[in-house]
Design a protein around this motif. Structure first.
Motif, PDB file in Angstrom:
ATOM      1  N   CYS A  66      55.069  60.687 -44.153  1.00 49.73           N
ATOM      2  CA  CYS A  66      54.432  61.385 -45.587  1.00 49.73           C
ATOM      3  C   CYS A  66      52.873  60.881 -45.692  1.00 49.73           C
ATOM      4  CB  CYS A  66      55.099  60.974 -46.797  1.00 49.73           C
ATOM      5  SG  CYS A  66      54.375  61.147 -48.295  1.00 49.73           S
ATOM      6  N   ARG A 119      51.870  57.495 -46.448  1.00 46.01           N
ATOM      7  CA  ARG A 119      51.894  56.464 -45.386  1.00 46.01           C
ATOM      8  C   ARG A 119      50.563  56.150 -44.778  1.00 46.01           C
ATOM      9  NH1 ARG A 119      51.469  52.310 -43.228  1.00 46.01           N
ATOM     10  NH2 ARG A 119      52.559  51.592 -41.293  1.00 46.01           N
ATOM     11  N   LYS A 162      40.385  52.472 -38.703  1.00 44.60           N
ATOM     12  CA  LYS A 162      40.637  52.235 -37.340  1.00 44.60           C
ATOM     13  C   LYS A 162      40.186  53.535 -36.460  1.00 44.60           C
ATOM     14  CE  LYS A 162      42.656  50.487 -33.573  1.00 44.60           C
ATOM     15  NZ  LYS A 162      42.188  49.132 -33.328  1.00 44.60           N
ATOM     16  N   TYR A 207      58.734  63.393 -50.405  1.00 45.79           N
ATOM     17  CA  TYR A 207      59.155  62.293 -50.967  1.00 45.79           C
ATOM     18  C   TYR A 207      58.472  62.380 -52.500  1.00 45.79           C
ATOM     19  CZ  TYR A 207      59.863  61.171 -46.208  1.00 45.79           C
ATOM     20  OH  TYR A 207      60.247  61.175 -44.779  1.00 45.79           O
ATOM     21  N   GLY A 261      62.386  56.041 -46.467  1.00 45.75           N
ATOM     22  CA  GLY A 261      61.554  55.787 -45.324  1.00 45.75           C
ATOM     23  C   GLY A 261      60.055  56.575 -45.397  1.00 45.75           C
ATOM     24  N   CYS A 262      59.505  56.786 -46.661  1.00 51.12           N
ATOM     25  CA  CYS A 262      58.302  57.456 -46.634  1.00 51.12           C
ATOM     26  C   CYS A 262      56.812  56.823 -46.478  1.00 51.12           C
ATOM     27  CB  CYS A 262      57.901  58.241 -47.994  1.00 51.12           C
ATOM     28  SG  CYS A 262      57.985  56.927 -49.501  1.00 51.12           S
ATOM     29  N   GLY A 263      57.187  55.552 -46.436  1.00 50.71           N
ATOM     30  CA  GLY A 263      56.174  54.565 -46.255  1.00 50.71           C
ATOM     31  C   GLY A 263      54.894  54.381 -47.101  1.00 50.71           C
ATOM     32  N   VAL A 284      54.386  50.820 -48.111  1.00 50.12           N
ATOM     33  CA  VAL A 284      53.809  50.083 -47.021  1.00 50.12           C
ATOM     34  C   VAL A 284      52.131  50.102 -46.928  1.00 50.12           C
ATOM     35  CG1 VAL A 284      53.772  49.771 -44.384  1.00 50.12           C
ATOM     36  CG2 VAL A 284      55.906  50.703 -45.431  1.00 50.12           C
ATOM     37  N   SER A 323      57.191  49.544 -42.125  1.00 49.00           N
ATOM     38  CA  SER A 323      57.886  50.545 -42.071  1.00 49.00           C
ATOM     39  C   SER A 323      58.594  50.723 -40.611  1.00 49.00           C
ATOM     40  CB  SER A 323      56.966  51.952 -42.559  1.00 49.00           C
ATOM     41  OG  SER A 323      56.645  52.638 -41.736  1.00 49.00           O
ATOM     42  N   PHE A 373      57.502  53.265 -37.873  1.00 48.28           N
ATOM     43  CA  PHE A 373      56.173  53.929 -38.104  1.00 48.28           C
ATOM     44  C   PHE A 373      55.016  52.485 -38.400  1.00 48.28           C
ATOM     45  CE2 PHE A 373      58.206  57.649 -38.310  1.00 48.28           C
ATOM     46  CZ  PHE A 373      57.382  58.514 -37.850  1.00 48.28           C
ATOM     47  N   THR A 374      55.406  51.628 -37.885  1.00 42.81           N
ATOM     48  CA  THR A 374      54.780  50.269 -37.889  1.00 42.81           C
ATOM     49  C   THR A 374      52.971  50.242 -38.057  1.00 42.81           C
ATOM     50  OG1 THR A 374      54.847  49.568 -35.748  1.00 42.81           O
ATOM     51  CG2 THR A 374      56.527  48.545 -37.084  1.00 42.81           C
ATOM     52  N   ASN A 375      52.454  49.539 -38.561  1.00 43.59           N
ATOM     53  CA  ASN A 375      50.961  49.516 -38.597  1.00 43.59           C
ATOM     54  C   ASN A 375      50.608  49.281 -37.022  1.00 43.59           C
ATOM     55  OD1 ASN A 375      50.591  49.827 -40.982  1.00 43.59           O
ATOM     56  ND2 ASN A 375      49.769  47.783 -41.300  1.00 43.59           N
ATOM     57  N   ILE A 410      50.985  52.772 -35.014  1.00 44.12           N
ATOM     58  CA  ILE A 410      50.378  53.535 -35.509  1.00 44.12           C
ATOM     59  C   ILE A 410      48.728  53.330 -35.151  1.00 44.12           C
ATOM     60  CG2 ILE A 410      49.211  55.193 -37.479  1.00 44.12           C
ATOM     61  CD1 ILE A 410      51.992  54.819 -38.890  1.00 44.12           C
ATOM     62  N   PHE A 411      48.308  52.065 -35.219  1.00 44.10           N
ATOM     63  CA  PHE A 411      46.928  51.745 -34.576  1.00 44.10           C
ATOM     64  C   PHE A 411      46.848  51.966 -33.201  1.00 44.10           C
ATOM     65  CE2 PHE A 411      46.491  48.368 -38.135  1.00 44.10           C
ATOM     66  CZ  PHE A 411      45.597  49.245 -38.879  1.00 44.10           C
ATOM     67  N   GLU A 471      48.555  54.190 -31.498  1.00 43.58           N
ATOM     68  CA  GLU A 471      48.341  55.810 -31.432  1.00 43.58           C
ATOM     69  C   GLU A 471      46.988  56.074 -31.517  1.00 43.58           C
ATOM     70  OE1 GLU A 471      51.492  57.922 -33.354  1.00 43.58           O
ATOM     71  OE2 GLU A 471      50.655  59.556 -32.523  1.00 43.58           O
TER      72      GLU A 471
END
Ligand SMILES: Cc1cc2nc3c(=O)[nH]c(=O)nc-3n(C[C@H](O)[C@H](O)[C@H](O)COP(=O)(O)OP(=O)(O)OC[C@H]3O[C@@H](n4cnc5c(N)ncnc54)[C@H](O)[C@@H]3O)c2cc1C
Ligand code: FES
Lengths: 158, 656
Positions: A50, A53, A61, A82, B624-626, B629, B639, B642-644, B647-648, B650
């Motif tokens: 979503c 997030r 970053k 959501y 689980g939308c996050g 977070v 999450s 989809f952890t920080n 994603i960092f 990625e």
């Protein structure tokens, strides 16, 4: 390091990170794919469940890792899978722009917009506009030092 | 870490535009990539077999699959991984078809873009954790609140499958609003005849034993979550034994106390011990202790003494009781009520005699009503003319902006019922808009229009209507003026106000008890107006009937069935409830107890442990939308998947 972002003529090819929510915008990008119309390859998609997030740190970053622009795409107001994540994302985006502006990073380098699952053409338009806008602005010379993800420091890029 | 990259040609869909060799070259030197394998069509049976065999042979720690959109085949490949003994969450798919091959003209650029996407995935997948779906016990039992058409239909649909339900009804009788009507639109069917079979089915039918009915009861507390709710239900004493009483009514006839009958909107009196109305089910009277002489200290026992079954049927010692029930799901079907016409004082509701609301008029038309179905004014006169005011408080930004739909239909119904009862009575419809959508509804309008005694007049604004008792009773005891057109005054002997439907009394309170939300107008808020109108925002709590939006009986019944469908589908006896692992979780070390997450969560999945002063995520409710977070100022919310970090990584990867 290879670099797809340098065009044939050596002109500036902006690097953009696109945060797309899973339900509308990512599906919208797939829809654009289904219509097989070509668009600029400059946007690297990072999928989130979503737009809510999208932590402002992700945006910082992206700049620190070399992005010249960031695109955040969400479901239309009222359509978030959501329910409210896109409103949060929109609020955070506004806040983020203030921080970026204070550090001399142009608002145009961080765009928040809505693309629904059916709006393949809109996805292409928003993306193409973003690429052209950032191309016109030129490379981002400010950099955000955020190896420590909690730091918001913005400095000249080395 | 050993990461394997699989590249799918997708026939030639991908390979036409993305050069796998170039991609492979660009990935060279990328840490952890142990191999790069190409397959022609990974989603085919051969392709899946190849993937499965290769995983077994290579035993990678993580894999990246560059192929079509994950929306297409992520689940397919997750199943292959599971089959091959690898945790399915240790994979990342890269969309190099929809988002690269199909949208990039230049092969060099497409290949390079694909390589960047894959780099992001390779970096990210290193942070993936092997997640497991959890499962927990759940109850297949269901609680239904409100025994109107919606609740009854839901109860019956569930009970017919052998499941148990508890039906909680606030009033002493089941059936909801329509049991109080004589006839129902759109076809003027006899309402009791229509409802009786359903009510009988509920009370005495083949599946009745699966339905526990708690009348005069209310849910006062609900805790837990989908699959495992616990409700506290307050039972108000009826003072009569529901199971033994035969409903003969002897007790009612001997009761010496008369009180205003709220079931007939105060239009007549009832006894302190009474049925809500003749034919009310369950056919057992209740004692209104606010009126009973015993409550005033007198030792009246007339009702008990009159009972042909002897002592023990009338229960003077009956007391309020809180009962607890455990259930997997809740269906809310508490209906709607009428907008208070008194808020438009010039319409004379409650002040001018013979001005009635539509509900009151239903009772006047009913053979179980205050006049036994005789249409007469308070002074006992047969009305020569009746004015029906549509859109009372509807389509009006000063009152309710929406159209309830059922009010016009009920006004047309009144037109025809009056015509049948009193052939010569004139009917005046005053309306702002007329609505009659639907394949049957139009006929009712047509018939009402064709009534030779009926006149239809449009008004612009209800605020300009003035209803007062006429001084000169000639031609009607009530005068209806439109202040915009002084000359257009109308006289009538009765006025019926047809107000908008609004949320039932106590809807707000019930929302609080259940943890559900209300919409702008105060109705129970649905998850999605079109896709999911019977699901509330709380998982496992469904909303059916007029408590969700104004609607007619057919729609309420359908919604009751729909809610039952969700329940039957989701809760199965003996089955466990599967919990998706992509949820948020709290790192208690870091949580400072600020509750920002709680305020943001649209699913009420986050609670606060007051003792530990930490937030807690309920994995059943979290979707689980996050959003929490991203908002946590302490970085204490994670999450899964989809952890920080992921994603960092990625972001770095796609830009590398
Ligand atoms: C004047 C008028 C005439 C109408 N005529 C027709 C018609 O002819 N045909 C037609 O199709 N529709 C008609 N309608 C619409 C019809 O009344 C509704 O569609 C129908 O009542 C909706 O059913 P329901 O089960 O949602 O709610 P309801 O019938 O209102 O039933 C809700 C039940 O829940 C109970 N309840 C309320 N709060 C609680 C609580 N907190 N705890 C436990 N129980 C509670 C109530 O006592 C009631 O028994 C008419 C409406 C009006 C206003
Ligand atoms: S799911 Fe698209 S913005 Fe929330």
């Amino acid at each position: 390091m290879s670099d797809n972002n340098n065009g044939a003529g050596g002109g500036f090819e902006p690097k953009i990170v696109g945060f797309l929510c899973n339900w509308c915008s990512y599906a919208g990008a797939d829809k654009a794919g289904g219509s097989q119309k070509s668009y600029p390859p400059n946007v690297n998609v990072v999928k989130v469940m979503c737009s809510g997030r999208v932590d402002p740190q992700f945006v910082l970053k992206a700049y620190s890792a070399g992005a010249d622009g960031v695109l955040i795409l969400a479901c239309h107001p009222g359509d978030c899978h959501y329910k409210e994540g896109n409103y949060r994302a929109m609020q955070r985006h506004r806040m983020l722009l203030r921080v970026l502006n204070q550090h001399g990073i142009e608002s145009e380098r961080c765009r928040f917009d809505y693309v629904s699952a059916g709006e393949g053409d809109r996805f292409i338009n928003v993306l193409t506009e973003m690429v052209e806008t950032v191309r016109a602005l030129g490379p981002l010379t400010k950099a955000i030092i955020s190896d420590n993800p909690n730091s918001n420091m913005i400095e000249e890029r080395s | 870490m050993k990461i394997g990259v699989y590249f799918c040609n997708c026939g030639s869909n991908i390979s036409d535009k993305v050069d796998s060799q170039q991609v492979q070259q660009e990935l060279e030197g990328l840490a952890d990539v142990a191999y790069f394998k190409i397959n022609d069509l990974m989603c085919s049976d051969d392709g899946k077999q190849f993937l499965s065999d290769d995983i077994a042979a290579e035993m990678p720690d993580r894999i990246v699959i560059a192929a079509c959109s994950p929306r297409e085949h992520e689940n397919t490949f997750m199943r292959v991984l599971s089959g091959a003994g690898m945790n399915p969450y240790l994979m990342q798919m890269v969309n190099i078809r929809e988002q690269v091959a199909w949208v990039t003209d230049d092969v060099g650029k497409a290949s390079s873009k694909a390589a960047h996407f894959i780099k992001g995935a390779v970096k990210r997948v290193g942070f993936h954790k092997p997640l497991e779906k959890k499962s927990i016990e759940m109850s297949a039992y269901v609680l239904i609140i409100g025994a109107g058409p919606a609740g009854l239909k839901a109860a019956l649909s569930i009970a017919e499958t052998g499941r148990k339900v508890t039906l909680v009804e606030k009033s002493p009788a089941v059936g909801g609003q329509p049991v109080l009507y004589e006839e129902v639109f759109p076809n003027l069917e006899c309402a009791p005849c229509m409802l009786e079979p359903i009510l009988n089915e509920i009370l005495h039918g083949e599946h009745a034993e699966n339905i526990e009915i708690l009348t005069m009861s209310e849910v006062v507390e609900l805790t837990g979550f989908y699959g495992n709710f616990i409700a506290q239900i307050k039972k108000t004493p009826r003072y009569a034994d529901l199971h033994q009483c035969i409903g003969c009514g002897e007790c009612v006839s001997v009761c010496p106390v008369d009180v205003k009958n709220e079931f007939n909107n105060g239009l007549d009196d009832r006894k302190a011990i009474s049925l809500s109305f003749a034919g009310a089910l369950p056919n057992v009277p209740f004692i209104d202790m606010t009126a009973c002489l015993r409550a005033k200290g007198e030792d009246c026992r007339l009702c008990e003494q009159s009972c042909p079954l002897g002592e023990g049927i009338i229960l003077y010692d009956d007391a309020e009781e809180i009962v607890e029930r455990r259930m997997g799901a809740v269906i809310v079907a508490v209906g709607a009520s009428l907008y208070d016409a008194g808020l438009i004082p010039k319409l004379g509701a409650g002040t001018v005699p013979d001005v009635y609301t539509s509900f009151e008029f239903e009772r006047l038309l009913s053979s179980t009503g205050p006049t036994g179905g005789q249409l007469v004014t308070r002074s006992g006169k047969v009305p020569e003319s009746i004015a029906l005011i549509h859109c009372v408080g509807s389509l009006d930004s000063n009152h309710k902006e929406y159209c309830s739909g059922v009010c016009c239909q009920s006004a047309f119904k009144f037109n025809l019922m009056v015509e049948h009862k009193l052939h010569d009575t004139h009917i005046h419809h005053l309306y702002k808009e007329l609505v009659y959508p639907g394949k049957e509804e139009f006929f009712l309008y047509k018939r009402a229009k064709e009534n030779p005694n009926a006149v239809f007049t449009r008004y612009r604004n209800i605020a300009s209507l003035e209803i007062t008792a006429a001084e000169d009773k000639e031609g009607g005891s009530i005068i209806i003026k439109n202040t915009l057109y002084e000359k257009a005054a109308i006289k009538a002997d009765m006025v019926v106000l047809c107000p908008a439907l609004v949320p039932a009394k106590d809807t707000g309170k019930l929302n609080e008890v259940l943890g559900t939300t209300s919409d702008t107008y105060g109705f129970f808020e649905e998850l999605h107006g079109r896709l999911d109108s019977v699901r509330s925002k709380v998982r496992g709590i469904y909303i059916a009937g007029a408590c969700q939006s104004p609607m007619n009986i057919a729609q309420a019944m359908t919604q009751g069935m729909a809610a039952a469908g969700y329940v039957l589908n989701g809760l199965v006896e003996g089955k466990q409830l599967e919990i998706e692992p992509i949820t948020a979780s709290v790192d208690e070390e870091r949580c400072s107890g600020c509750k920002v997450c709680m305020l943001l969560c649209p699913y009420r999945a986050i609670s606060f442990d007051a003792e530990k002063r930490k937030s807690h995520v309920n994995e059943v409710l979290c979707q689980g939308c996050g959003t929490c977070v991203a908002a946590c100022p302490a970085g204490a919310m994670n999450s899964n998947h989809f952890t920080n970090e992921a994603i960092f990584a990625e972001i770095e990867g796609v830009l590398a």
